[in-house]
Design an enzyme around this catalytic site. Sequence first.
Site, PDB file in Angstrom:
ATOM      1  N   ARG A 262       0.840  -1.189   0.000  1.00  0.00           N
ATOM      2  CA  ARG A 262       0.000   0.000   0.000  1.00  0.00           C
ATOM      3  C   ARG A 262       0.877   1.242   0.000  1.00  0.00           C
ATOM      4  O   ARG A 262       1.878   1.313   0.709  1.00  0.00           O
ATOM      5  CB  ARG A 262      -0.923   0.025   1.225  1.00  0.00           C
ATOM      6  CG  ARG A 262      -2.017  -1.043   1.174  1.00  0.00           C
ATOM      7  CD  ARG A 262      -2.940  -0.965   2.354  1.00  0.00           C
ATOM      8  NE  ARG A 262      -3.903  -2.052   2.326  1.00  0.00           N
ATOM      9  CZ  ARG A 262      -4.684  -2.401   3.342  1.00  0.00           C
ATOM     10  NH1 ARG A 262      -4.595  -1.718   4.477  1.00  0.00           N
ATOM     11  NH2 ARG A 262      -5.534  -3.402   3.241  1.00  0.00           N
ATOM     12  N   ARG A 277       2.546   1.007  10.404  1.00  0.00           N
ATOM     13  CA  ARG A 277       1.990   1.397   9.104  1.00  0.00           C
ATOM     14  C   ARG A 277       3.122   1.370   8.071  1.00  0.00           C
ATOM     15  O   ARG A 277       3.937   2.279   8.010  1.00  0.00           O
ATOM     16  CB  ARG A 277       1.368   2.791   9.205  1.00  0.00           C
ATOM     17  CG  ARG A 277       0.512   3.175   7.998  1.00  0.00           C
ATOM     18  CD  ARG A 277      -0.093   4.560   8.171  1.00  0.00           C
ATOM     19  NE  ARG A 277      -1.001   4.630   9.281  1.00  0.00           N
ATOM     20  CZ  ARG A 277      -2.299   4.302   9.251  1.00  0.00           C
ATOM     21  NH1 ARG A 277      -2.818   3.868   8.118  1.00  0.00           N
ATOM     22  NH2 ARG A 277      -3.050   4.402  10.320  1.00  0.00           N
ATOM     23  N   GLU A 349      -6.433  -0.898  15.660  1.00  0.00           N
ATOM     24  CA  GLU A 349      -7.055  -1.851  14.736  1.00  0.00           C
ATOM     25  C   GLU A 349      -6.065  -2.921  14.272  1.00  0.00           C
ATOM     26  O   GLU A 349      -4.930  -2.613  13.897  1.00  0.00           O
ATOM     27  CB  GLU A 349      -7.595  -1.095  13.515  1.00  0.00           C
ATOM     28  CG  GLU A 349      -8.312  -1.982  12.519  1.00  0.00           C
ATOM     29  CD  GLU A 349      -7.779  -1.829  11.104  1.00  0.00           C
ATOM     30  OE1 GLU A 349      -7.675  -2.866  10.427  1.00  0.00           O
ATOM     31  OE2 GLU A 349      -7.460  -0.704  10.698  1.00  0.00           O
ATOM     32  N   SER A 352     -10.170  -5.887  10.131  1.00  0.00           N
ATOM     33  CA  SER A 352     -11.469  -5.377   9.699  1.00  0.00           C
ATOM     34  C   SER A 352     -12.195  -6.507   8.992  1.00  0.00           C
ATOM     35  O   SER A 352     -11.648  -7.117   8.063  1.00  0.00           O
ATOM     36  CB  SER A 352     -11.312  -4.191   8.742  1.00  0.00           C
ATOM     37  OG  SER A 352     -10.962  -3.024   9.437  1.00  0.00           O
ATOM     38  N   ARG A 391       1.127  -6.338  12.719  1.00  0.00           N
ATOM     39  CA  ARG A 391       0.481  -5.732  13.880  1.00  0.00           C
ATOM     40  C   ARG A 391       0.309  -6.750  15.009  1.00  0.00           C
ATOM     41  O   ARG A 391       0.345  -6.392  16.187  1.00  0.00           O
ATOM     42  CB  ARG A 391      -0.860  -5.123  13.482  1.00  0.00           C
ATOM     43  CG  ARG A 391      -0.689  -3.914  12.582  1.00  0.00           C
ATOM     44  CD  ARG A 391      -1.948  -3.082  12.445  1.00  0.00           C
ATOM     45  NE  ARG A 391      -1.677  -1.869  11.672  1.00  0.00           N
ATOM     46  CZ  ARG A 391      -2.462  -0.809  11.638  1.00  0.00           C
ATOM     47  NH1 ARG A 391      -3.592  -0.804  12.324  1.00  0.00           N
ATOM     48  NH2 ARG A 391      -2.140   0.250  10.922  1.00  0.00           N
TER      49      ARG A 391
END
Length: 431
Positions: A262, A277, A349, A352, A391
């Site tokens: 990403r 991130r 988070e 999801s 994560r």
Amino acid sequence: MHDIRAIRENPQAFDAALQRRGLSGISEQVLSLDAERRAHIVEAETAQAEQNRASKEVGAAKARGDEEEFQRLRQLVAEKKADVARMQAEAAMLDNRLRDFLMGIPNLPLETVPDGADEDDNVELHRWGTPRSFEFTPVEHFEIAGVKPGMDFETAAKLSGSRFVLLKGAVARVHRALAQFMLDLHVSRHDLEETWTPVLVLEDMMIGTGQLPKFGEDSYQTREGHWLVPTSEVTLTNTVHGDLVDQASLPRRMVAHSQCFRSEAGSAGRDTTGMLRQHQFEKVEMVSITDAESGLDEHARMTRCAEAVLEALELPYRTMVLSTGDMGFGARITHDLEVWLPGQDKYREISSVSYCGDFQARRMNARYRPEGGGKPEFVHTLNGSGLAVGRTLIAVLENGQQADGSVLFPAALHPYLGGATRLGADGKLSA
């Protein structure tokens, strides 16, 4: 993508649902484009009929030997042919414009989704586990003494620039062990089919799951035209791209461990330290393909699959239902799992889990034959992290950190680390 017929039949309901996402008056623009497109199609069909009629009359005039009428009709046919080509081109252009416009409209939220502007309006469903009380001030993952030898940001920056990390030694092994543990849990306990997929995909695959055309800046494209997947949701979901499957073959439940890429466009200044991130990371991704009736039950099941990973790793978490303002583009409802990070003193988070209804299936033209017969229907799709590997590594390291700079691992990981139970302050594994 949305069904134009449903918008025509109830534009008020369509606008009301999108207004909950902060958008308004969309149906008027959609229906205006649709009306113009349909008018051009009718004009083209009328001109085509006139051309066909004139063509028949040309033959009749020639048979009669009426040279003057023959020439006049030939000219008329040529003019009509040009008119038809022009009108068909205009209709096709308007059809593409309508399709592109519909492609940029987000999915409609379920009625049960809480209204809200952003993450502050998300609603907690439940919590599991109690955050540990430390006798010292816990630090973030990259500050733990035993982690520092195996988490190299400087070398990664030399190799690739910012937002990359080089894992080595014991830390790299723990990272690999986590991915293996997740896959084994999902395959053996949750009955997901392990799948290995490419990380380079064609543009149509990115369109199918909603990354394109609206979010192209968030992903990487090669010079040859392939796209690097932001998650294996793209490949797993598109396994039914263009297919017509039997309802009896559903649900299809898949899991894959893959590299993900990403660009993190729009995230400047956010989470710039550590590996929270990154531009390149790994995920264990779950995807389900279901029929129209089973989607919500499958969403609850998939959420539990992700929660089970955190519970097995003894990581405190909370499950949130995202508000309309925080929900992703393609989702009708999303559950976020947020893991406790003592180094940040907050929940972050880690997964999801989204139910998309037939939104992606319309883009992919993926359908199923109902068992009782009848017209084919679009499949319903779901996706969820099970979990983000990097994560999860952060959470295991921070929650297991000790005052001397070592880290204790949850029991579920011990077999995957050759019996090792801790990461020493020296950066080495030990029993």
